[in-house]
Design a protein around this motif. Structure first.
Motif, PDB file in Angstrom:
ATOM      1  N   ARG A  38       0.833  -1.210   0.000  1.00 54.17           N
ATOM      2  CA  ARG A  38       0.000   0.000   0.000  1.00 54.17           C
ATOM      3  C   ARG A  38       0.859   1.248   0.000  1.00 54.17           C
ATOM      4  O   ARG A  38       0.537   2.234  -0.686  1.00 54.17           O
ATOM      5  N   ALA A  39       1.969   1.231   0.726  1.00 52.72           N
ATOM      6  CA  ALA A  39       2.869   2.388   0.761  1.00 52.72           C
ATOM      7  C   ALA A  39       3.468   2.655  -0.620  1.00 52.72           C
ATOM      8  O   ALA A  39       3.636   3.813  -1.016  1.00 52.72           O
ATOM      9  N   SER A  40       3.735   1.593  -1.361  1.00 51.03           N
ATOM     10  CA  SER A  40       4.324   1.764  -2.694  1.00 51.03           C
ATOM     11  C   SER A  40       3.333   2.358  -3.688  1.00 51.03           C
ATOM     12  O   SER A  40       3.729   2.839  -4.753  1.00 51.03           O
ATOM     13  N   LEU A  41       2.046   2.345  -3.341  1.00 52.67           N
ATOM     14  CA  LEU A  41       1.013   2.864  -4.240  1.00 52.67           C
ATOM     15  C   LEU A  41       0.584   4.290  -3.901  1.00 52.67           C
ATOM     16  O   LEU A  41      -0.217   4.877  -4.633  1.00 52.67           O
ATOM     17  N   LEU A  42       1.108   4.837  -2.820  1.00 52.46           N
ATOM     18  CA  LEU A  42       0.668   6.170  -2.389  1.00 52.46           C
ATOM     19  C   LEU A  42       0.897   7.230  -3.463  1.00 52.46           C
ATOM     20  O   LEU A  42       0.028   8.074  -3.709  1.00 52.46           O
ATOM     21  N   SER A  43       2.044   7.192  -4.097  1.00 49.21           N
ATOM     22  CA  SER A  43       2.347   8.212  -5.101  1.00 49.21           C
ATOM     23  C   SER A  43       1.490   8.062  -6.354  1.00 49.21           C
ATOM     24  O   SER A  43       1.265   9.033  -7.091  1.00 49.21           O
ATOM     25  N   SER A  44       0.985   6.843  -6.607  1.00 53.89           N
ATOM     26  CA  SER A  44       0.181   6.602  -7.811  1.00 53.89           C
ATOM     27  C   SER A  44      -1.214   7.209  -7.732  1.00 53.89           C
ATOM     28  O   SER A  44      -1.872   7.374  -8.760  1.00 53.89           O
ATOM     29  N   GLU A  45      -1.668   7.536  -6.516  1.00 53.59           N
ATOM     30  CA  GLU A  45      -3.018   8.078  -6.364  1.00 53.59           C
ATOM     31  C   GLU A  45      -3.191   9.400  -7.094  1.00 53.59           C
ATOM     32  O   GLU A  45      -4.302   9.775  -7.474  1.00 53.59           O
ATOM     33  N   LYS A  46      -2.097  10.119  -7.313  1.00 61.68           N
ATOM     34  CA  LYS A  46      -2.170  11.412  -7.989  1.00 61.68           C
ATOM     35  C   LYS A  46      -2.610  11.264  -9.443  1.00 61.68           C
ATOM     36  O   LYS A  46      -3.045  12.224 -10.075  1.00 61.68           O
ATOM     37  N   LEU A  47      -2.489  10.055  -9.987  1.00 57.21           N
ATOM     38  CA  LEU A  47      -2.836   9.821 -11.391  1.00 57.21           C
ATOM     39  C   LEU A  47      -4.332   9.615 -11.600  1.00 57.21           C
ATOM     40  O   LEU A  47      -4.816   9.675 -12.723  1.00 57.21           O
ATOM     41  N   ILE A  48      -5.072   9.370 -10.519  1.00 52.44           N
ATOM     42  CA  ILE A  48      -6.494   9.069 -10.633  1.00 52.44           C
ATOM     43  C   ILE A  48      -7.292  10.328 -10.937  1.00 52.44           C
ATOM     44  O   ILE A  48      -7.161  11.345 -10.253  1.00 52.44           O
ATOM     45  N   THR A  49      -8.108  10.248 -11.983  1.00 49.89           N
ATOM     46  CA  THR A  49      -8.966  11.379 -12.366  1.00 49.89           C
ATOM     47  C   THR A  49     -10.389  10.881 -12.579  1.00 49.89           C
ATOM     48  O   THR A  49     -10.617   9.706 -12.856  1.00 49.89           O
ATOM     49  N   GLY A  50     -11.356  11.799 -12.460  1.00 57.87           N
ATOM     50  CA  GLY A  50     -12.747  11.452 -12.699  1.00 57.87           C
ATOM     51  C   GLY A  50     -13.296  10.506 -11.650  1.00 57.87           C
ATOM     52  O   GLY A  50     -12.859  10.497 -10.492  1.00 57.87           O
ATOM     53  N   ASP A  51     -14.236   9.677 -12.066  1.00 61.17           N
ATOM     54  CA  ASP A  51     -14.852   8.707 -11.166  1.00 61.17           C
ATOM     55  C   ASP A  51     -13.811   7.656 -10.779  1.00 61.17           C
ATOM     56  O   ASP A  51     -13.291   6.934 -11.632  1.00 61.17           O
ATOM     57  N   LYS A  52     -13.521   7.566  -9.504  1.00 62.99           N
ATOM     58  CA  LYS A  52     -12.438   6.700  -9.025  1.00 62.99           C
ATOM     59  C   LYS A  52     -12.714   5.232  -9.333  1.00 62.99           C
ATOM     60  O   LYS A  52     -11.809   4.489  -9.738  1.00 62.99           O
ATOM     61  N   TYR A  53     -13.953   4.799  -9.161  1.00 59.31           N
ATOM     62  CA  TYR A  53     -14.306   3.409  -9.440  1.00 59.31           C
ATOM     63  C   TYR A  53     -14.030   3.064 -10.899  1.00 59.31           C
ATOM     64  O   TYR A  53     -13.408   2.044 -11.217  1.00 59.31           O
ATOM     65  N   THR A  54     -14.507   3.912 -11.808  1.00 58.92           N
ATOM     66  CA  THR A  54     -14.331   3.674 -13.242  1.00 58.92           C
ATOM     67  C   THR A  54     -12.857   3.701 -13.627  1.00 58.92           C
ATOM     68  O   THR A  54     -12.395   2.875 -14.421  1.00 58.92           O
ATOM     69  N   PHE A  55     -12.124   4.646 -13.049  1.00 55.10           N
ATOM     70  CA  PHE A  55     -10.693   4.759 -13.354  1.00 55.10           C
ATOM     71  C   PHE A  55      -9.962   3.475 -12.958  1.00 55.10           C
ATOM     72  O   PHE A  55      -9.176   2.934 -13.734  1.00 55.10           O
ATOM     73  N   ILE A  56     -10.227   2.994 -11.743  1.00 57.80           N
ATOM     74  CA  ILE A  56      -9.559   1.787 -11.254  1.00 57.80           C
ATOM     75  C   ILE A  56      -9.944   0.572 -12.087  1.00 57.80           C
ATOM     76  O   ILE A  56      -9.094  -0.255 -12.447  1.00 57.80           O
ATOM     77  N   ARG A  57     -11.230   0.460 -12.424  1.00 61.52           N
ATOM     78  CA  ARG A  57     -11.686  -0.671 -13.243  1.00 61.52           C
ATOM     79  C   ARG A  57     -10.998  -0.687 -14.598  1.00 61.52           C
ATOM     80  O   ARG A  57     -10.441  -1.706 -15.024  1.00 61.52           O
ATOM     81  N   ASN A  58     -11.006   0.464 -15.282  1.00 61.27           N
ATOM     82  CA  ASN A  58     -10.416   0.517 -16.609  1.00 61.27           C
ATOM     83  C   ASN A  58      -8.906   0.290 -16.572  1.00 61.27           C
ATOM     84  O   ASN A  58      -8.353  -0.403 -17.434  1.00 61.27           O
TER      85      ASN A  58
END
Length: 225
Positions: free
Chosen positions: A186-206
């Motif tokens: 989880r710590a290694s993914l903290l910086s990646s959260e900045k890339l998420i845009t729009g609807d978070k669910y849809t972004f993660i799914r796609n």
């Protein structure tokens, strides 16, 4: 038909195609969103703060070493799936990485393999099934585990046979190592959260579906547009 009308028609057709594809990939979206909200709440109030605290108090060299150690452990599963997919070169690379990192790298604390030009492969049994033509099935959001598909969800159980936790009899040691692995991931993914845009669910799914397709096809994915 005017140029503007043609553009509008093409755009509408592309949008309808995208919506239809999303419906095919995620027919259980309603239930998936409920599970996603549960996972997101758990992450927001428990896992993410733990990861941030871990990252704050852990010196960078130690954090890197712990991350390398768990990646080295994960190379066992990578190697097993290289073999199951018949990827001789990848199997050779991961074998060399395991030997080098476990010995010269002090049980994986130092990533000697990468420094020597041996790039890590990222394989699991879900990708192995995909390699041999098993379809992904619908998208599934799993409680605690996050984004998946029917194929990848089923494949998680065989993957446990390549995990060391199954073979550790000391319960406190096993649970502590497992918890540290989760927090490190989880710590290694903290910086990646900045890339998420729009609807978070849809972004993660796609992002998940595209990443899995990319890996199954070894990067040979055609652009639909």
């Amino acid at each position: 038909m005017s140029c503007l009308a043609k553009v509008c028609f093409i755009t509408s057709a592309a949008l309808m195609s995208f919506v239809a594809q999303a419906a095919d990939e995620d027919p259980w979206e309603g239930a998936n969103r409920v599970i996603y909200r549960f996972n997101d709440t758990l992450d927001t109030y428990a896992l993410k703060p733990l990861a941030q605290g871990y990252q704050f108090i852990t010196p960078q060299f130690l954090e890197d070493g712990i991350h390398n150690f768990f990646r080295n452990v994960g190379d066992v599963g990578n190697l097993a799936n290289d073999v199951l997919q018949g990827k001789a070169h990848a199997a050779g690379v991961d074998t060399a990485r395991l030997l080098l990192n476990t010995t010269l790298g002090v049980v994986g604390f130092f990533d000697v393999g990468t420094r020597m030009g041996l790039q890590r492969n990222d394989e699991d049994f879900g990708l192995t099934l995909g390699h041999w033509g098993v379809p992904t099935g619908p998208y599934v959001m799993l409680p605690f585990l996050g984004p998946s598909t029917v194929r990848d969800g089923i494949a998680k159980y065989p993957d446990t046979y390549a995990s060391p936790y199954r073979y550790v009899n000391d319960i406190p040691v096993r649970n502590s190592a497992f918890a540290l692995d989760i927090v490190d991931t989880r710590a290694s993914l903290l910086s990646s959260e900045k890339l998420i845009t729009g609807d978070k669910y849809t972004f993660i799914r796609n992002a998940y579906l595209q990443s899995r397709e990319f890996k199954v096809k070894n990067g040979k994915v055609q652009d639909d547009f």
